[in-house]
Design a protein around this motif. Structure first.
Motif, PDB file in Angstrom:
ATOM      1  N   PRO A   1       0.811  -1.223   0.000  1.00  0.00           N
ATOM      2  CA  PRO A   1       0.000   0.000   0.000  1.00  0.00           C
ATOM      3  C   PRO A   1       0.846   1.277   0.000  1.00  0.00           C
ATOM      4  CG  PRO A   1      -0.974  -1.594   1.459  1.00  0.00           C
ATOM      5  CD  PRO A   1       0.353  -2.158   1.038  1.00  0.00           C
ATOM      6  N   LEU A   2       1.993   1.257   0.694  1.00  0.00           N
ATOM      7  CA  LEU A   2       2.886   2.423   0.654  1.00  0.00           C
ATOM      8  C   LEU A   2       3.385   2.656  -0.766  1.00  0.00           C
ATOM      9  CD1 LEU A   2       4.494   4.649   2.027  1.00  0.00           C
ATOM     10  CD2 LEU A   2       6.258   2.961   2.565  1.00  0.00           C
ATOM     11  N   ALA A   3       3.720   1.574  -1.454  1.00  0.00           N
ATOM     12  CA  ALA A   3       4.130   1.710  -2.851  1.00  0.00           C
ATOM     13  C   ALA A   3       3.005   2.282  -3.693  1.00  0.00           C
ATOM     14  CB  ALA A   3       4.563   0.346  -3.407  1.00  0.00           C
ATOM     15  N   GLY A   4       1.761   1.902  -3.391  1.00  0.00           N
ATOM     16  CA  GLY A   4       0.622   2.448  -4.113  1.00  0.00           C
ATOM     17  C   GLY A   4       0.459   3.933  -3.888  1.00  0.00           C
ATOM     18  N   LEU A   5       0.639   4.364  -2.641  1.00  0.00           N
ATOM     19  CA  LEU A   5       0.550   5.790  -2.341  1.00  0.00           C
ATOM     20  C   LEU A   5       1.617   6.573  -3.100  1.00  0.00           C
ATOM     21  CD1 LEU A   5      -0.074   5.706   1.515  1.00  0.00           C
ATOM     22  CD2 LEU A   5      -1.680   6.483  -0.228  1.00  0.00           C
ATOM     23  N   LEU A   6       2.839   6.069  -3.104  1.00  0.00           N
ATOM     24  CA  LEU A   6       3.919   6.746  -3.819  1.00  0.00           C
ATOM     25  C   LEU A   6       3.654   6.767  -5.321  1.00  0.00           C
ATOM     26  CD1 LEU A   6       7.007   5.304  -1.903  1.00  0.00           C
ATOM     27  CD2 LEU A   6       6.030   7.601  -1.716  1.00  0.00           C
ATOM     28  N   ALA A   7       3.103   5.675  -5.842  1.00  0.00           N
ATOM     29  CA  ALA A   7       2.816   5.614  -7.272  1.00  0.00           C
ATOM     30  C   ALA A   7       1.782   6.677  -7.667  1.00  0.00           C
ATOM     31  CB  ALA A   7       2.315   4.220  -7.654  1.00  0.00           C
ATOM     32  N   VAL A   8       0.760   6.842  -6.836  1.00  0.00           N
ATOM     33  CA  VAL A   8      -0.275   7.830  -7.140  1.00  0.00           C
ATOM     34  C   VAL A   8       0.285   9.243  -7.043  1.00  0.00           C
ATOM     35  CG1 VAL A   8      -2.438   8.810  -6.285  1.00  0.00           C
ATOM     36  CG2 VAL A   8      -2.198   6.351  -6.502  1.00  0.00           C
ATOM     37  N   LEU A   9       1.183   9.457  -6.101  1.00  0.00           N
ATOM     38  CA  LEU A   9       1.769  10.782  -5.932  1.00  0.00           C
ATOM     39  C   LEU A   9       2.744  11.151  -7.048  1.00  0.00           C
ATOM     40  CD1 LEU A   9       2.469  10.784  -2.081  1.00  0.00           C
ATOM     41  CD2 LEU A   9       0.885  12.288  -3.300  1.00  0.00           C
ATOM     42  N   LEU A  10       3.459  10.144  -7.569  1.00  0.00           N
ATOM     43  CA  LEU A  10       4.572  10.430  -8.466  1.00  0.00           C
ATOM     44  C   LEU A  10       4.308  10.113  -9.929  1.00  0.00           C
ATOM     45  CD1 LEU A  10       7.447   8.989  -6.231  1.00  0.00           C
ATOM     46  CD2 LEU A  10       6.734  11.382  -6.452  1.00  0.00           C
ATOM     47  N   LEU A  11       3.285   9.310 -10.224  1.00  0.00           N
ATOM     48  CA  LEU A  11       3.098   8.834 -11.591  1.00  0.00           C
ATOM     49  C   LEU A  11       1.712   9.181 -12.124  1.00  0.00           C
ATOM     50  CD1 LEU A  11       4.589   5.242 -11.182  1.00  0.00           C
ATOM     51  CD2 LEU A  11       5.715   7.215 -12.240  1.00  0.00           C
ATOM     52  N   PRO A  12       1.572   9.255 -13.443  1.00  0.00           N
ATOM     53  CA  PRO A  12       0.243   9.390 -14.029  1.00  0.00           C
ATOM     54  C   PRO A  12      -0.608   8.165 -13.691  1.00  0.00           C
ATOM     55  CG  PRO A  12       1.952   9.857 -15.648  1.00  0.00           C
ATOM     56  CD  PRO A  12       2.635   9.278 -14.451  1.00  0.00           C
ATOM     57  N   ALA A  13      -1.916   8.347 -13.681  1.00  0.00           N
ATOM     58  CA  ALA A  13      -2.821   7.263 -13.295  1.00  0.00           C
ATOM     59  C   ALA A  13      -2.617   6.009 -14.135  1.00  0.00           C
ATOM     60  CB  ALA A  13      -4.269   7.745 -13.399  1.00  0.00           C
ATOM     61  N   ALA A  14      -2.339   6.198 -15.425  1.00  0.00           N
ATOM     62  CA  ALA A  14      -2.178   5.049 -16.315  1.00  0.00           C
ATOM     63  C   ALA A  14      -0.977   4.191 -15.926  1.00  0.00           C
ATOM     64  CB  ALA A  14      -2.029   5.528 -17.753  1.00  0.00           C
ATOM     65  N   LEU A  15       0.037   4.818 -15.349  1.00  0.00           N
ATOM     66  CA  LEU A  15       1.239   4.078 -14.967  1.00  0.00           C
ATOM     67  C   LEU A  15       1.216   3.624 -13.511  1.00  0.00           C
ATOM     68  CD1 LEU A  15       4.018   6.231 -16.693  1.00  0.00           C
ATOM     69  CD2 LEU A  15       3.018   4.082 -17.498  1.00  0.00           C
ATOM     70  N   ALA A  16       0.386   4.259 -12.692  1.00  0.00           N
ATOM     71  CA  ALA A  16       0.403   3.975 -11.257  1.00  0.00           C
ATOM     72  C   ALA A  16       0.005   2.530 -10.965  1.00  0.00           C
ATOM     73  CB  ALA A  16      -0.519   4.937 -10.521  1.00  0.00           C
ATOM     74  N   ARG A  17      -1.031   2.033 -11.648  1.00  0.00           N
ATOM     75  CA  ARG A  17      -1.462   0.660 -11.412  1.00  0.00           C
ATOM     76  C   ARG A  17      -0.374  -0.327 -11.842  1.00  0.00           C
ATOM     77  NH1 ARG A  17      -6.738  -0.998 -10.664  1.00  0.00           N
ATOM     78  NH2 ARG A  17      -6.413  -2.745 -12.096  1.00  0.00           N
ATOM     79  N   ARG A  18       0.309  -0.046 -12.950  1.00  0.00           N
ATOM     80  CA  ARG A  18       1.390  -0.923 -13.383  1.00  0.00           C
ATOM     81  C   ARG A  18       2.518  -0.921 -12.360  1.00  0.00           C
ATOM     82  NH1 ARG A  18       1.969   0.902 -19.761  1.00  0.00           N
ATOM     83  NH2 ARG A  18      -0.219   0.540 -20.355  1.00  0.00           N
ATOM     84  N   ALA A  19       2.787   0.239 -11.800  1.00  0.00           N
ATOM     85  CA  ALA A  19       3.836   0.331 -10.792  1.00  0.00           C
ATOM     86  C   ALA A  19       3.480  -0.493  -9.563  1.00  0.00           C
ATOM     87  CB  ALA A  19       4.058   1.792 -10.400  1.00  0.00           C
TER      88      ALA A  19
END
Length: 274
Positions: A230-248
């Motif tokens: 979940p921490l990785a998910g939070l960072l992904a949403v903060l740092l990446l576009p939505a299209a890439l966040a789920r892949r991250a």
């Protein structure tokens, strides 16, 4: 970059947790408060077991279980409302709480008697208690699986898609990774693979062996998947576009699984983590 807006109510966090998962919240607070007498016992009782205070293991388990239970109470907000309100969920939370209390009493009781709780085959009573407590451990760990699947199915959680996926994956992987590692550890009759060298006091705080394989490394990492992913998910949403966040998030989940399995294989080969 996507703005992060988690759907948290205006009420205080503890109030929310008490409303969403009252049994688990109360249990988590009780475990936290129970640290005080255990720490006092550690100061007043100078008995040692295998080089450590006999009260060290109860302290570690009280901390670990308090963090786990309070984490579940926190995540309960994103369960489907119908699930939180259902009778089966209330009963299930009580069963989980019962198993947690049983684990703490077992470990603390063994400490008070100056003997081992885990891998203890010194008498028929302890030989029976160990597999029973193993079943308790699987039951309490199953809560992460139940929460993860329920949150995954809740399409109205209001969470950003990447965070929603990360929370569900983190909870499910906590169960999927912890139970096999713990099962092998139980069958091994201890957490060491090989014999630690003389003078090996282990890594600071964690106590992991520096000279032999130690299955506790993989077990520790596995039990914290519900925090790491979940921490990785939070960072992904903060740092990446939505299209890439789920892949991250998917990549983070795969990477974390590889890390756990890598430390697991390393321990089975008799090699220390560090």
């Amino acid at each position: 970059m996507t703005a992060l807006a988690l759907p948290l109510p205006r009420a205080g966090l503890l109030d929310r947790m008490q409303r969403d998962a009252p049994v688990l919240t109360a249990l988590g607070l009780l475990l936290t408060l129970s640290l005080a007498p255990t720490l006092a016992a550690m100061q007043l009782d100078d008995r040692m077991f295998q080089g450590d205070s006999i009260w060290l293991k109860p302290v570690k388990f009280q901390i670990a279980l308090a963090i786990y239970i309070l984490s579940l109470a926190f995540y309960a907000h994103w369960l489907p409302p119908a699930t939180r309100a259902s009778r089966w969920f209330r009963v299930y939370c009580k069963v989980v709480a019962f198993t947690v209390v049983g684990e703490v009493l077992w470990i603390s009781g063994a400490a008070a008697l100056g003997t081992a709780s885990h891998f203890n085959q010194t008498s028929p009573v302890w030989s029976i208690l160990y597999p029973v407590m193993g079943a308790f451990a699987v039951t309490l760990t199953s809560a992460s699986l139940v929460f993860g699947v329920a949150i995954w199915r809740n399409r109205t959680s209001g969470l950003p898609p990447a965070v929603h996926l990360a929370v569900a994956l983190g909870l499910v992987l906590t169960f999927a990774l912890t139970v096999p590692v713990a099962g092998v550890m139980s069958g091994n009759g201890g957490h060491f693979v090989g014999i630690p060298a003389a003078g090996d006091s282990g890594l600071p705080l964690l106590g992991w062996s520096r000279s032999a394989g130690d299955l506790r490394v993989a077990h520790f990492l596995a039990t914290h998947a519900l925090h790491a992913i979940p921490l990785a998910g939070l960072l992904a949403v903060l740092l990446l576009p939505a299209a890439l966040a789920r892949r991250a998030v998917v990549l983070a989940a795969v990477g974390f699984t590889v890390l756990v399995m890598g430390t697991f294989v390393q321990a089975l080969a008799g090699q220390p983590f560090l």
